[in-house]
Design a protein around this motif. Structure first.
Motif, short mmCIF file in Angstrom:
data_model
loop_
_atom_site.label_atom_id
_atom_site.label_comp_id
_atom_site.label_asym_id
_atom_site.label_seq_id
_atom_site.Cartn_x
_atom_site.Cartn_y
_atom_site.Cartn_z
N LYS A 124 -8.41 -3.09 3.31
CA LYS A 124 -6.98 -3.26 3.56
C LYS A 124 -6.33 -1.93 3.96
CE LYS A 124 -6.53 -7.15 0.35
NZ LYS A 124 -5.99 -7.60 -0.97
N VAL A 125 -6.84 -0.84 3.41
CA VAL A 125 -6.26 0.47 3.70
C VAL A 125 -6.74 1.02 5.04
CG1 VAL A 125 -6.24 2.89 2.95
CG2 VAL A 125 -5.91 1.06 1.28
N MET A 140 -6.92 1.42 -6.37
CA MET A 140 -6.78 2.78 -5.84
C MET A 140 -7.97 3.11 -4.96
SD MET A 140 -6.36 6.40 -7.92
CE MET A 140 -5.90 7.91 -7.08
N VAL A 141 -7.69 3.80 -3.85
CA VAL A 141 -8.75 4.36 -3.02
C VAL A 141 -8.44 5.84 -2.83
CG1 VAL A 141 -9.14 2.19 -1.80
CG2 VAL A 141 -7.62 3.89 -0.80
N ASP A 142 -9.48 6.65 -2.72
CA ASP A 142 -9.27 8.07 -2.39
C ASP A 142 -9.71 8.26 -0.94
OD1 ASP A 142 -11.93 7.60 -3.48
OD2 ASP A 142 -12.27 9.76 -3.39
N ILE A 193 0.86 -1.19 0.00
CA ILE A 193 0.00 0.00 0.00
C ILE A 193 0.89 1.24 0.00
CG2 ILE A 193 -1.77 1.31 1.24
CD1 ILE A 193 -2.68 -1.33 2.51
N VAL A 194 0.65 2.14 -0.93
CA VAL A 194 1.41 3.38 -1.03
C VAL A 194 0.45 4.54 -0.75
CG1 VAL A 194 2.74 4.91 -2.52
CG2 VAL A 194 3.02 2.43 -2.71
N VAL A 205 -2.88 1.99 -4.20
CA VAL A 205 -2.53 3.39 -4.03
C VAL A 205 -3.64 4.05 -3.22
CG1 VAL A 205 -2.24 5.62 -5.19
CG2 VAL A 205 -1.20 3.56 -6.16
N ALA A 206 -3.25 4.65 -2.08
CA ALA A 206 -4.20 5.36 -1.22
C ALA A 206 -3.91 6.84 -1.33
CB ALA A 206 -4.07 4.88 0.22
N ASP A 207 -4.82 7.58 -1.94
CA ASP A 207 -4.59 8.99 -2.24
C ASP A 207 -5.29 9.89 -1.22
OD1 ASP A 207 -3.98 11.37 -3.44
OD2 ASP A 207 -5.45 11.18 -5.06
#
Length: 269
Positions: free
Chosen positions: A82-83, A52-54, A1-2, A27-29
């Motif tokens: 997961k995030v 991707m999640v925002d 996870i980034v 990708v967690a924005d």
């Protein structure tokens, strides 16, 4: 996870384009981004089997330091699950699952525009009251015990405006960016990202553009780097008065006259 938190979705897109990640990565924005651009970035990442999640956050500089943030997270449920445990380590206040990818950014843009709207509406009311001799501190005390109160009347105006500190820690240019997203990307688009069609007067937002325009005036009057609480300065300029602490002398209040900013004074030299 980034995790990433960048100035705009443009930078997010550029980073994601060159980001080297294994398939199955996420990708967690946390950027206060544009929901439509976020959907496009997520689609490009999905082609590489990257989710991707925002998950933008709200709570300001003080909340960031203490971990007392709220996050609104959008995206595929398996990626969100997961995030979320990692997100909760910095967003102690609340993490809200808000729907599909882009939903978090849409809510954040609307939230920040509402934040500014509350601030300027309250300030406009206080300036009107000051014109007829009612001290802002006196008015605020009454309002904060009544139904017109908000975070802005309870905290932001006393701490940043009446004190003349203007030091909340969030620049006008970023608040303008968020209001622009709310107006141009959220309020005027449908669920597929297409511009709304039909009766123009019915489809276009009524109040958010006013907030956006006032933020632009504040940027022009002060600077993009100035604190967002200075959005009240165009209202003060038009009124010719300033909002200051103090309840007056012997029950009589006379609002101080408006003093131009250094930027305005430089422009007249």
């Amino acid at each position: 996870i980034v995790f990433m938190s960048l100035p705009t979705s443009r930078e997010v897109g550029l980073v994601c384009k060159d980001l080297v990640l294994d398939q199955g990565a996420i990708v967690a924005d946390c950027t206060s981004g544009d929901p439509m651009m976020t959907r496009q970035i997520a689609s490009s990442l999905a082609e590489r089997n990257i989710a991707m999640v925002d998950c933008p956050v709200s709570g300001g500089p003080a909340g960031a330091k203490s971990g007392q943030l709220t996050s609104m997270i959008g995206g595929p449920l398996d990626a969100v699950s997961k995030v979320e445990p990692f997100l909760k380590r910095m967003a102690h206040k609340k993490v809200v699952q808000v729907g599909s990818i882009g939903a978090g950014h849409a809510i954040k843009a609307v939230n920040n525009t509402m934040n500014t709207a509350h601030l300027v509406i309250a300030s406009e009311g206080l300036l009107a009251l000051a014109k007829i001799g009612i001290a802002p501190e006196v008015a605020i005390e009454a309002i904060n015990g009544s139904s017109g109160r908000s975070l802005q009347t309870e905290v932001r105006i006393p701490k940043e405006v009446l004190s003349r500190e203007f030091n909340y820690g969030f620049p006008l240019k970023l608040m303008l960016k968020d209001a622009t997203i709310a107006v141009d990307s959220v309020c005027t688009k449908d669920g597929s990202g297409n511009t709304n069609v039909g009766d123009k007067d019915e489809q276009m937002p009524k109040f958010f553009p006013l907030v956006k325009d006032l933020l632009q005036k504040a940027v022009d009057l002060e600077s993009g780097e100035a604190d967002y609480s200075r959005v009240v300065r165009p209202l003060e300029a038009e009124t010719g008065l300033e909002l200051h602490a103090g309840s007056g002398i012997n029950g009589k209040y006379c609002a101080p006259s408006y003093i131009p900013s250094e930027k305005q004074l430089d422009a007249t030299d």
